[in-house]
Design a protein around this motif. Structure first.
Motif, PDB file in Angstrom:
ATOM      1  N   MET A  12       5.073 -68.420 -10.130  1.00 16.11           N
ATOM      2  CA  MET A  12       5.794 -67.939  -9.615  1.00 16.11           C
ATOM      3  C   MET A  12       5.539 -66.904  -8.601  1.00 16.11           C
ATOM      4  SD  MET A  12       9.059 -68.952  -6.875  1.00 16.11           S
ATOM      5  CE  MET A  12       9.675 -67.440  -7.913  1.00 16.11           C
ATOM      6  N   THR A  13       4.660 -66.399  -7.819  1.00 19.29           N
ATOM      7  CA  THR A  13       4.355 -65.587  -7.000  1.00 19.29           C
ATOM      8  C   THR A  13       5.197 -64.637  -6.043  1.00 19.29           C
ATOM      9  OG1 THR A  13       2.062 -65.761  -6.155  1.00 19.29           O
ATOM     10  CG2 THR A  13       2.703 -64.066  -4.948  1.00 19.29           C
ATOM     11  N   ILE A  14       5.139 -63.518  -6.654  1.00 21.05           N
ATOM     12  CA  ILE A  14       6.988 -62.752  -6.416  1.00 21.05           C
ATOM     13  C   ILE A  14       6.445 -61.905  -5.618  1.00 21.05           C
ATOM     14  CG2 ILE A  14       8.888 -60.899  -6.936  1.00 21.05           C
ATOM     15  CD1 ILE A  14       8.520 -64.237  -7.325  1.00 21.05           C
ATOM     16  N   LEU A  15       6.633 -61.317  -4.302  1.00 19.60           N
ATOM     17  CA  LEU A  15       5.800 -60.505  -3.089  1.00 19.60           C
ATOM     18  C   LEU A  15       7.166 -59.530  -3.274  1.00 19.60           C
ATOM     19  CD1 LEU A  15       4.871 -63.067  -0.160  1.00 19.60           C
ATOM     20  CD2 LEU A  15       3.865 -62.270  -2.067  1.00 19.60           C
ATOM     21  N   LYS A  16       6.916 -57.982  -3.206  1.00 17.35           N
ATOM     22  CA  LYS A  16       7.610 -57.569  -3.484  1.00 17.35           C
ATOM     23  C   LYS A  16       7.448 -56.424  -1.949  1.00 17.35           C
ATOM     24  CE  LYS A  16       4.828 -54.745  -5.880  1.00 17.35           C
ATOM     25  NZ  LYS A  16       4.284 -53.149  -6.407  1.00 17.35           N
ATOM     26  N   VAL A  68      18.118 -58.620   7.431  1.00 17.68           N
ATOM     27  CA  VAL A  68      16.847 -58.927   6.595  1.00 17.68           C
ATOM     28  C   VAL A  68      17.055 -58.741   5.337  1.00 17.68           C
ATOM     29  CG1 VAL A  68      14.112 -57.873   6.097  1.00 17.68           C
ATOM     30  CG2 VAL A  68      15.321 -58.206   8.666  1.00 17.68           C
ATOM     31  N   GLN A  69      18.017 -57.274   4.841  1.00 17.10           N
ATOM     32  CA  GLN A  69      17.757 -57.499   3.249  1.00 17.10           C
ATOM     33  C   GLN A  69      18.537 -58.587   2.792  1.00 17.10           C
ATOM     34  OE1 GLN A  69      20.170 -54.054   3.826  1.00 17.10           O
ATOM     35  NE2 GLN A  69      18.773 -52.754   3.116  1.00 17.10           N
ATOM     36  N   THR A  70      19.469 -59.209   3.261  1.00 18.58           N
ATOM     37  CA  THR A  70      20.484 -60.292   2.790  1.00 18.58           C
ATOM     38  C   THR A  70      19.690 -61.086   2.712  1.00 18.58           C
ATOM     39  OG1 THR A  70      22.247 -58.621   3.515  1.00 18.58           O
ATOM     40  CG2 THR A  70      22.156 -61.647   3.241  1.00 18.58           C
ATOM     41  N   PHE A  71      18.101 -61.931   4.043  1.00 17.01           N
ATOM     42  CA  PHE A  71      17.506 -63.147   4.081  1.00 17.01           C
ATOM     43  C   PHE A  71      16.487 -62.590   2.833  1.00 17.01           C
ATOM     44  CE2 PHE A  71      17.678 -64.015   8.594  1.00 17.01           C
ATOM     45  CZ  PHE A  71      18.893 -64.546   8.421  1.00 17.01           C
ATOM     46  N   ILE A  72      16.188 -61.068   2.355  1.00 18.74           N
ATOM     47  CA  ILE A  72      14.819 -61.195   1.394  1.00 18.74           C
ATOM     48  C   ILE A  72      15.490 -61.548   0.159  1.00 18.74           C
ATOM     49  CG2 ILE A  72      13.763 -58.870   0.339  1.00 18.74           C
ATOM     50  CD1 ILE A  72      13.280 -57.683   2.605  1.00 18.74           C
ATOM     51  N   GLU A  73      17.216 -61.159  -0.343  1.00 21.62           N
ATOM     52  CA  GLU A  73      17.552 -61.263  -1.681  1.00 21.62           C
ATOM     53  C   GLU A  73      18.003 -62.605  -1.237  1.00 21.62           C
ATOM     54  OE1 GLU A  73      20.513 -58.602  -1.105  1.00 21.62           O
ATOM     55  OE2 GLU A  73      19.572 -56.985  -1.737  1.00 21.62           O
ATOM     56  N   GLN A  74      18.324 -63.111  -0.626  1.00 17.35           N
ATOM     57  CA  GLN A  74      18.098 -64.930  -1.518  1.00 17.35           C
ATOM     58  C   GLN A  74      16.835 -65.869  -1.402  1.00 17.35           C
ATOM     59  OE1 GLN A  74      21.114 -65.431   2.653  1.00 17.35           O
ATOM     60  NE2 GLN A  74      19.812 -66.875   2.821  1.00 17.35           N
ATOM     61  N   THR A  75      15.526 -64.889  -0.730  1.00 13.45           N
ATOM     62  CA  THR A  75      14.304 -66.459  -1.165  1.00 13.45           C
ATOM     63  C   THR A  75      13.845 -65.599  -2.462  1.00 13.45           C
ATOM     64  OG1 THR A  75      14.164 -65.160   0.839  1.00 13.45           O
ATOM     65  CG2 THR A  75      11.925 -65.938   0.498  1.00 13.45           C
ATOM     66  N   PRO A  76      13.816 -66.466  -3.253  1.00 15.19           N
ATOM     67  CA  PRO A  76      12.654 -66.677  -4.459  1.00 15.19           C
ATOM     68  C   PRO A  76      11.954 -65.791  -4.570  1.00 15.19           C
ATOM     69  CG  PRO A  76      13.637 -68.970  -4.515  1.00 15.19           C
ATOM     70  CD  PRO A  76      14.255 -67.618  -2.828  1.00 15.19           C
ATOM     71  N   PHE A  77      11.295 -65.715  -3.999  1.00 15.27           N
ATOM     72  CA  PHE A  77       9.537 -65.169  -3.772  1.00 15.27           C
ATOM     73  C   PHE A  77       9.384 -64.046  -3.751  1.00 15.27           C
ATOM     74  CE2 PHE A  77       9.017 -68.140   0.036  1.00 15.27           C
ATOM     75  CZ  PHE A  77       8.468 -67.517   0.907  1.00 15.27           C
ATOM     76  N   GLU A 132      13.824 -69.548  10.008  1.00  9.40           N
ATOM     77  CA  GLU A 132      12.144 -68.549  11.398  1.00  9.40           C
ATOM     78  C   GLU A 132      12.401 -67.121  10.260  1.00  9.40           C
ATOM     79  OE1 GLU A 132      13.521 -68.610  15.939  1.00  9.40           O
ATOM     80  OE2 GLU A 132      15.227 -67.701  14.577  1.00  9.40           O
ATOM     81  N   PHE A 133      13.165 -67.164   9.615  1.00 10.26           N
ATOM     82  CA  PHE A 133      12.777 -65.674   8.668  1.00 10.26           C
ATOM     83  C   PHE A 133      11.899 -66.401   7.505  1.00 10.26           C
ATOM     84  CE2 PHE A 133      13.184 -63.521   4.451  1.00 10.26           C
ATOM     85  CZ  PHE A 133      12.727 -62.258   4.699  1.00 10.26           C
ATOM     86  N   LEU A 134      12.442 -67.854   6.585  1.00 10.57           N
ATOM     87  CA  LEU A 134      11.413 -68.049   6.048  1.00 10.57           C
ATOM     88  C   LEU A 134       9.984 -68.713   5.726  1.00 10.57           C
ATOM     89  CD1 LEU A 134      11.695 -69.119   2.479  1.00 10.57           C
ATOM     90  CD2 LEU A 134      13.387 -71.246   3.430  1.00 10.57           C
ATOM     91  N   ARG A 135      10.133 -69.280   7.401  1.00  8.18           N
ATOM     92  CA  ARG A 135       8.809 -69.669   7.755  1.00  8.18           C
ATOM     93  C   ARG A 135       7.503 -68.539   7.571  1.00  8.18           C
ATOM     94  NH1 ARG A 135      10.744 -71.658  12.620  1.00  8.18           N
ATOM     95  NH2 ARG A 135      10.906 -73.378  12.107  1.00  8.18           N
ATOM     96  N   ALA A 136       8.739 -67.470   8.474  1.00  4.70           N
ATOM     97  CA  ALA A 136       6.944 -66.469   8.404  1.00  4.70           C
ATOM     98  C   ALA A 136       7.265 -65.608   6.778  1.00  4.70           C
ATOM     99  CB  ALA A 136       8.145 -65.148   9.360  1.00  4.70           C
ATOM    100  N   ALA A 137       7.764 -66.058   6.199  1.00  4.36           N
ATOM    101  CA  ALA A 137       7.930 -65.262   4.491  1.00  4.36           C
ATOM    102  C   ALA A 137       7.169 -66.935   3.630  1.00  4.36           C
ATOM    103  CB  ALA A 137       8.843 -64.981   4.014  1.00  4.36           C
ATOM    104  N   ASN A 138       6.625 -67.478   3.916  1.00  2.90           N
ATOM    105  CA  ASN A 138       6.223 -68.611   3.385  1.00  2.90           C
ATOM    106  C   ASN A 138       4.929 -68.668   4.068  1.00  2.90           C
ATOM    107  OD1 ASN A 138       7.740 -70.310   1.420  1.00  2.90           O
ATOM    108  ND2 ASN A 138       8.879 -71.586   3.740  1.00  2.90           N
ATOM    109  N   LYS A 139       4.405 -68.119   5.212  1.00  3.90           N
ATOM    110  CA  LYS A 139       3.268 -67.570   5.762  1.00  3.90           C
ATOM    111  C   LYS A 139       2.565 -66.763   4.704  1.00  3.90           C
ATOM    112  CE  LYS A 139       2.539 -68.260  10.471  1.00  3.90           C
ATOM    113  NZ  LYS A 139       2.975 -67.652  11.084  1.00  3.90           N
ATOM    114  N   VAL A 140       3.383 -65.833   4.482  1.00  2.32           N
ATOM    115  CA  VAL A 140       2.313 -64.117   4.254  1.00  2.32           C
ATOM    116  C   VAL A 140       2.741 -64.683   2.481  1.00  2.32           C
ATOM    117  CG1 VAL A 140       3.092 -62.308   3.266  1.00  2.32           C
ATOM    118  CG2 VAL A 140       4.166 -62.634   5.274  1.00  2.32           C
TER     119      VAL A 140
END
Length: 243
Positions: free
Chosen positions: A1-5, A19-28, A111-119
């Protein structure tokens, strides 16, 4: 799985923490650094080389938009940017600095996850399927059904988004093709000196434009409407042509 720093930048402590919390709970996603100002962020980005920056716009001394412009000018790889802001009038400016998305505060995790998935999608398409092309390149390879097809850039008239596919249109002598790639991902690979996004669903070859009106572009028999968020950028190009 691709991991985005990722790096998170916001001068509001609660917004930064969210934002930190949202990043930490998103697996990729992987949080590599965070800070509360764009000046420090510029140094961190150069040191950490993140794939993605969640960037607030309104900050003292150096704004997020100014930081994004600086990043575009620096040599080497430029991280993807998702803007986070409480104001909704930065869409055109965000397009100019190639921001992937624009989260309007307060935003939800959905909404955050939708943007992250787009990236993530753009990153995987770029790394697995397509090589960057420059203004001097003459062709690109696109996957069409079960084969890679070589396409001459000079033959492309415009490109149309059709959900998960793009439809590439050519001069009358060549049939249009469908390729499994997002319009945004393909836009990033095309030379900006030759192609321009003028609508959420269209990229046009600047060389193939035969006529323009206040709200439309004409290429051969096709009429393409210029979207609201792209009008100012397109007008700047047109002004250079007619002066």
């Amino acid at each position: 799985m691709t991991i985005l720093k990722c790096i998170a930048v916001d001068d509001e402590p609660l917004a930064l923490k969210l934002v930190q919390t949202f990043i930490e709970q998103t697996p990729f996603l992987e949080l590599t650094a965070s800070c509360d100002n764009a000046v420090e962020a510029l140094t961190l980005i150069r040191e950490k080389q993140p794939d993605l920056v969640f960037l607030d716009i309104n900050m003292p001394n150096l704004t997020g938009m100014e930081l994004a412009r600086l990043l575009q000018e620096q040599p080497g790889a430029v991280p993807k940017i998702v803007f986070t802001t409480a104001y909704n009038h930065y869409a055109i400016e965000g397009y100019r600095v190639n921001a992937i998305d624009y989260l309007l505060k307060p935003f939800s995790y959905e909404e955050f996850l939708r943007a992250a998935n787009k990236v993530l999608q753009i990153t995987e398409e770029s790394s697995n399927q397509y090589q960057p092309i420059t203004a001097d390149d003459e062709f690109i390879f696109l996957k069409v059904e079960y084969q890679w097809v070589r396409i001459s850039l000079k033959d492309i008239t415009y490109i149309e988004s059709l959900k998960d596919y793009v439809k590439v249109h050519f001069d009358d002598s060549q049939k249009a093709i469908l390729s499994l790639i997002s319009l945004k991902a393909l836009e990033e690979k095309l030379p900006s000196s030759k192609f321009m996004r003028v609508h959420r669903s269209y990229i046009v070859s600047l060389e193939k434009i035969s006529a323009i009106s206040k709200n439309s572009i004409f290429i051969d028999k096709a009429e393409i409407t210029v979207g609201e968020q792209y009008k100012e950028t397109f007008k700047a190009i047109v002004d250079k042509w007619i002066k």
